[in-house]
Design a protein around this motif. Structure first.
Motif, PDB file in Angstrom:
ATOM      1  N   TRP A   1     -28.050  83.840  80.472  1.00 14.45           N
ATOM      2  CA  TRP A   1     -26.711  83.785  79.861  1.00 14.45           C
ATOM      3  C   TRP A   1     -25.835  82.741  80.561  1.00 14.45           C
ATOM      4  CZ3 TRP A   1     -21.925  85.459  81.985  1.00 14.45           C
ATOM      5  CH2 TRP A   1     -20.864  85.524  81.080  1.00 14.45           C
ATOM      6  N   ARG A   2     -25.891  82.730  81.879  1.00 11.32           N
ATOM      7  CA  ARG A   2     -25.090  81.740  82.622  1.00 11.32           C
ATOM      8  C   ARG A   2     -25.607  80.327  82.399  1.00 11.32           C
ATOM      9  NH1 ARG A   2     -24.835  86.223  86.105  1.00 11.32           N
ATOM     10  NH2 ARG A   2     -26.825  85.691  87.111  1.00 11.32           N
ATOM     11  N   GLU A   3     -26.911  80.166  82.261  1.00 11.44           N
ATOM     12  CA  GLU A   3     -27.486  78.834  82.008  1.00 11.44           C
ATOM     13  C   GLU A   3     -26.995  78.276  80.680  1.00 11.44           C
ATOM     14  OE1 GLU A   3     -30.292  75.760  83.303  1.00 11.44           O
ATOM     15  OE2 GLU A   3     -29.474  77.512  84.301  1.00 11.44           O
ATOM     16  N   LEU A   4     -26.859  79.167  79.702  1.00 12.65           N
ATOM     17  CA  LEU A   4     -26.460  78.738  78.353  1.00 12.65           C
ATOM     18  C   LEU A   4     -24.958  78.861  78.113  1.00 12.65           C
ATOM     19  CD1 LEU A   4     -29.326  80.544  76.449  1.00 12.65           C
ATOM     20  CD2 LEU A   4     -29.090  78.071  76.681  1.00 12.65           C
ATOM     21  N   ARG A   5     -24.213  79.274  79.116  1.00  9.27           N
ATOM     22  CA  ARG A   5     -22.805  79.614  78.930  1.00  9.27           C
ATOM     23  C   ARG A   5     -22.001  78.468  78.323  1.00  9.27           C
ATOM     24  NH1 ARG A   5     -19.294  82.412  83.784  1.00  9.27           N
ATOM     25  NH2 ARG A   5     -17.566  83.169  82.493  1.00  9.27           N
ATOM     26  N   SER A   6     -22.204  77.277  78.856  1.00  8.67           N
ATOM     27  CA  SER A   6     -21.426  76.139  78.346  1.00  8.67           C
ATOM     28  C   SER A   6     -21.842  75.767  76.935  1.00  8.67           C
ATOM     29  CB  SER A   6     -21.597  74.934  79.272  1.00  8.67           C
ATOM     30  OG  SER A   6     -22.973  74.582  79.358  1.00  8.67           O
ATOM     31  N   ALA A   7     -23.112  75.963  76.616  1.00 10.15           N
ATOM     32  CA  ALA A   7     -23.589  75.580  75.288  1.00 10.15           C
ATOM     33  C   ALA A   7     -23.257  76.611  74.223  1.00 10.15           C
ATOM     34  CB  ALA A   7     -25.102  75.359  75.323  1.00 10.15           C
ATOM     35  N   SER A   8     -23.035  77.854  74.627  1.00  7.38           N
ATOM     36  CA  SER A   8     -22.832  78.928  73.652  1.00  7.38           C
ATOM     37  C   SER A   8     -21.419  79.001  73.111  1.00  7.38           C
ATOM     38  CB  SER A   8     -23.186  80.282  74.290  1.00  7.38           C
ATOM     39  OG  SER A   8     -22.273  80.576  75.325  1.00  7.38           O
ATOM     40  N   GLY A   9     -20.492  78.255  73.722  1.00  7.60           N
ATOM     41  CA  GLY A   9     -19.105  78.333  73.279  1.00  7.60           C
ATOM     42  C   GLY A   9     -18.496  79.676  73.546  1.00  7.60           C
TER      43      GLY A   9
ATOM     44  N   GLU B   1     -26.906  89.150  74.418  1.00 11.19           N
ATOM     45  CA  GLU B   1     -28.013  88.595  73.652  1.00 11.19           C
ATOM     46  C   GLU B   1     -27.498  87.648  72.559  1.00 11.19           C
ATOM     47  OE1 GLU B   1     -30.078  91.945  72.154  1.00 11.19           O
ATOM     48  OE2 GLU B   1     -31.067  92.411  74.059  1.00 11.19           O
ATOM     49  N   SER B   2     -26.387  88.038  71.921  1.00 10.69           N
ATOM     50  CA  SER B   2     -25.797  87.176  70.895  1.00 10.69           C
ATOM     51  C   SER B   2     -25.352  85.842  71.484  1.00 10.69           C
ATOM     52  CB  SER B   2     -24.603  87.893  70.249  1.00 10.69           C
ATOM     53  OG  SER B   2     -23.972  87.071  69.297  1.00 10.69           O
ATOM     54  N   ASP B   3     -24.722  85.883  72.657  1.00 10.05           N
ATOM     55  CA  ASP B   3     -24.316  84.642  73.326  1.00 10.05           C
ATOM     56  C   ASP B   3     -25.524  83.767  73.627  1.00 10.05           C
ATOM     57  OD1 ASP B   3     -21.711  85.474  73.234  1.00 10.05           O
ATOM     58  OD2 ASP B   3     -21.628  86.148  75.317  1.00 10.05           O
ATOM     59  N   ILE B   4     -26.603  84.405  74.069  1.00  8.03           N
ATOM     60  CA  ILE B   4     -27.817  83.648  74.413  1.00  8.03           C
ATOM     61  C   ILE B   4     -28.393  82.976  73.174  1.00  8.03           C
ATOM     62  CG2 ILE B   4     -30.225  83.917  75.132  1.00  8.03           C
ATOM     63  CD1 ILE B   4     -29.210  86.033  77.143  1.00  8.03           C
ATOM     64  N   HIS B   5     -28.469  83.719  72.079  1.00  3.27           N
ATOM     65  CA  HIS B   5     -29.018  83.136  70.851  1.00  3.27           C
ATOM     66  C   HIS B   5     -28.118  82.026  70.317  1.00  3.27           C
ATOM     67  CE1 HIS B   5     -32.498  85.657  70.420  1.00  3.27           C
ATOM     68  NE2 HIS B   5     -31.781  86.769  70.493  1.00  3.27           N
ATOM     69  N   ASP B   6     -26.808  82.202  70.440  1.00  2.00           N
ATOM     70  CA  ASP B   6     -25.894  81.129  70.035  1.00  2.00           C
ATOM     71  C   ASP B   6     -26.135  79.879  70.872  1.00  2.00           C
ATOM     72  OD1 ASP B   6     -24.794  82.758  68.145  1.00  2.00           O
ATOM     73  OD2 ASP B   6     -23.003  83.271  69.312  1.00  2.00           O
ATOM     74  N   GLY B   7     -26.331  80.076  72.170  1.00  2.00           N
ATOM     75  CA  GLY B   7     -26.603  78.944  73.047  1.00  2.00           C
ATOM     76  C   GLY B   7     -27.909  78.261  72.703  1.00  2.00           C
ATOM     77  N   MET B   8     -28.942  79.061  72.394  1.00  2.00           N
ATOM     78  CA  MET B   8     -30.223  78.501  71.992  1.00  2.00           C
ATOM     79  C   MET B   8     -30.074  77.650  70.731  1.00  2.00           C
ATOM     80  SD  MET B   8     -32.852  79.607  73.920  1.00  2.00           S
ATOM     81  CE  MET B   8     -33.418  80.993  74.931  1.00  2.00           C
ATOM     82  N   LEU B   9     -29.312  78.183  69.778  1.00  2.00           N
ATOM     83  CA  LEU B   9     -29.124  77.472  68.516  1.00  2.00           C
ATOM     84  C   LEU B   9     -28.403  76.146  68.726  1.00  2.00           C
ATOM     85  CD1 LEU B   9     -29.532  77.688  65.444  1.00  2.00           C
ATOM     86  CD2 LEU B   9     -27.281  78.777  65.315  1.00  2.00           C
ATOM     87  N   SER B  10     -27.385  76.140  69.588  1.00  2.00           N
ATOM     88  CA  SER B  10     -26.635  74.906  69.826  1.00  2.00           C
ATOM     89  C   SER B  10     -27.458  73.866  70.584  1.00  2.00           C
ATOM     90  CB  SER B  10     -25.350  75.220  70.598  1.00  2.00           C
ATOM     91  OG  SER B  10     -25.663  75.660  71.907  1.00  2.00           O
TER      92      SER B  10
END
Length: 401
Positions: free
Chosen positions: A259-267, A289-298
Motif C-alpha cells: 500500500w505504501r509503495e503504491l500510495r503516490s500512484a493510487s491518488g 485493497e481498493s487503494d492497492i488495486h487503484d494504484g495497480m491500475l494507474s
C-alpha cells in the motif's frame, strides 16, 4: 447462596440475550441462532425465578403457596432441553436428522414439564418454603414424585450433555474442543447436584435429616455448573471472533508495504470516501485493497513484462516455489513501475500507451499479501528496485517511440 448469586448471572444472561435479539429478528429461520437465544433467555429466567425473593413474590402474586416450585422445575427442564438442542444444531449434520433429534428432546422434556405441573396440582403443599421445599415435602404424596422427576430429568440431561460433548470433542480441535470440554464439566455438576438432593430426600424418607445438603450445598453446585457451562458456550464463539479479528488486522498490517509503495500512484489523497480509523477491521482491509488495486491500475502503462519475467526466473533459481516466485515477480514489476512513473512526471508514457487490458488484478487478499511481503523481504525484489532506481529515464522513452 445470597440473592446476588442468582440475580447477577440472571442480569448477565439478560444482557447477552439483548445483544443477540436483533440478530434473531433478522435471521429468525436460523435454528442455531434460535437455540442460542432460547438458551440465554431460559438461563436468565432460571436464575431469576430460582432466587428466594422472587419465589416469595411469585407465590404472593399468584396467591398459591409454592407455585414457584413447578415453575422453577419447568424452567430447569426447558433449559436442559435447550442445551441439548443447541449442541445438536451446533454439531450440525443432515437437516432432517438434527430436526428429528431436537424434536425428540423437546417432546421428552415437554412431557416432563406437563408431568411436573400435574403432580403439583395433585399434591398438597400449603406451607410456603422458599429454600427447603425439596426436603420439607419429600414425603408428601405427588409432591414427592414431582421432586424425584425433576431431579431425574436433570441427571439425564447432565449425562446426555457429557456424552454428546465428549463424543464431539474427540472429533474436533482448538477452541471448539476447549468449549465442549468446559460445557461437559459444567453439566457434570448436575450429577453431584442431583446426588446431594437425592441423599437429603432419601434421608427424609428414612426419618433422618440431611437438609443442609439440599438447602446449602446443592444450590452452589447448580450455580457453579450453570455458569461454567455458559462460559463453555461462549469460549468458542468469542475466541473465534477474536481470532478472526486478529487475522483481519494481520492482513491489514501485512498489506502495508504494498500500500505504501503504491500510495503516490493510487491518488489516496483524492479518495472520494474516507473512512475513520475506528471503522471495522474488514472495512479497513477492503479500503486498503481498493487503494492497492487503484494504484495497480494507474501504473499499468509502466508495467514491464520483461522485469517480471526476469524476476520470476531469479526467484525460481533462488529456490522459491511457483506461487512465491510469482509474488516476487509481481512485486519486482510493481516497484520498477513505481520508479518509472516517478521518472515520468509529465505522464508521457501514459498518454502514449495503447489501450489494452489492465494488469490482471484477480488475485485475492492472500496474493496481495504475498506481493506485499515480497516487497519487504525478497532479495530479488530489492535487486529489481535497485536496478530500476539506477536505470535512466530514456529506457522508458524508447519504449514509447
Amino acid at each position: 447462596m445470597d440473592d446476588s448469586s442468582y440475580y447477577v448471572p440472571a442480569a448477565a444472561m439478560a444482557v447477552a440475550f439483548a445483544v443477540k435479539a436483533p440478530s434473531l429478528l433478522r435471521s429468525w429461520r436460523d435454528p442455531l441462532l434460535r437455540a442460542v437465544c432460547v438458551l440465554l433467555l431460559l438461563a436468565c429466567l432460571v436464575f431469576l425465578f430460582a432466587a428466594p425473593p422472587t419465589i416469595g413474590e411469585v407465590n404472593r402474586l399468584t396467591g398459591i403457596a409454592n407455585i414457584s416450585a413447578p415453575l422453577v422445575y419447568s424452567l430447569l427442564s426447558a433449559f436442559s432441553a435447550a442445551c441439548l438442542v443447541l449442541i445438536i444444531y451446533w454439531r450440525g449434520g443432515p437437516p432432517e436428522v438434527t430436526r428429528r433429534a431436537s424434536r425428540r428432546w423437546i417432546a421428552g422434556y415437554g412431557l416432563v414439564i406437563v408431568a411436573l405441573n400435574t403432580l403439583f396440582i395433585l399434591g398438597d403443599a400449603p406451607l410456603e418454603r422458599l429454600r427447603d421445599l425439596d426436603t420439607y415435602y419429600a414425603t408428601t404424596p405427588f409432591i414427592r414424585e414431582m421432586i424425584v422427576l425433576y431431579l431425574a430429568s436433570l441427571t439425564v440431561a447432565g449425562v446426555a450433555m457429557n456424552v454428546m460433548c465428549w463424543r464431539w470433542a474427540l472429533q474436533v480441535h482448538g477452541w471448539l474442543r476447549v468449549g465442549l470440554l468446559i460445557i461437559a464439566l459444567g453439566f457434570l455438576f448436575n450429577i453431584p447436584y442431583a446426588v446431594t438432593k437425592f441423599i437429603a430426600v432419601v434421608a427424609r424418607w428414612n426419618g433422618g435429616n440431611l437438609d443442609d445438603l439440599s438447602t446449602y450445598v446443592a444450590p452452589v453446585l447448580a450455580s457453579a455448573g450453570a455458569q461454567i457451562s455458559a462460559v463453555g458456550f461462549c469460549v468458542p464463539l468469542a475466541c473465534q471472533r477474536i481470532g478472526d479479528s486478529w487475522s483481519t488486522w494481520s492482513t491489514y498490517r501485512r498489506l502495508g508495504p504494498l500500500w505504501r509503495e503504491l500510495r503516490s500512484a493510487s491518488g489516496r489523497g483524492d479518495r472520494a470516501v474516507r473512512i475513520s480509523w475506528w471503522s471495522p477491521a474488514e472495512l479497513q482491509v477492503t479500503q486498503r485493497e481498493s487503494d492497492i488495486h487503484d494504484g495497480m491500475l494507474s501504473l499499468y502503462p509502466y508495467f514491464d513484462p520483461e522485469v517480471r519475467s526476469n524476476a520470476y526466473a531469479a526467484a525460481v533459481a533462488a529456490g522459491s516455489d511457483a506461487v512465491q516466485a510469482q509474488a516476487e515477480a509481481d512485486a519486482a514489476m510493481v516497484t520498477a513501475a513505481v520508479r518509472a512513473r516517478a521518472a515520468d512526471p509529465e505522464g508521457r508514457i501514459i498518454s502514449s500507451a495503447t489501450t489494452g487490458a489492465p494488469y490482471a488484478s484477480h488475485e485475492g487478499p492472500r496474493d496481495l499479501v504475498r506481493i506485499s511481503i515480497a516487497l519487504r523481504q525478497s532479495a530479488v525484489v530489492a535487486a529489481a528496485r535497485g536496478q530500476a532506481s539506477t536505470s535512466s529515464e530514456s529506457d522508458f522513452h524508447e519504449r514509447t517511440r
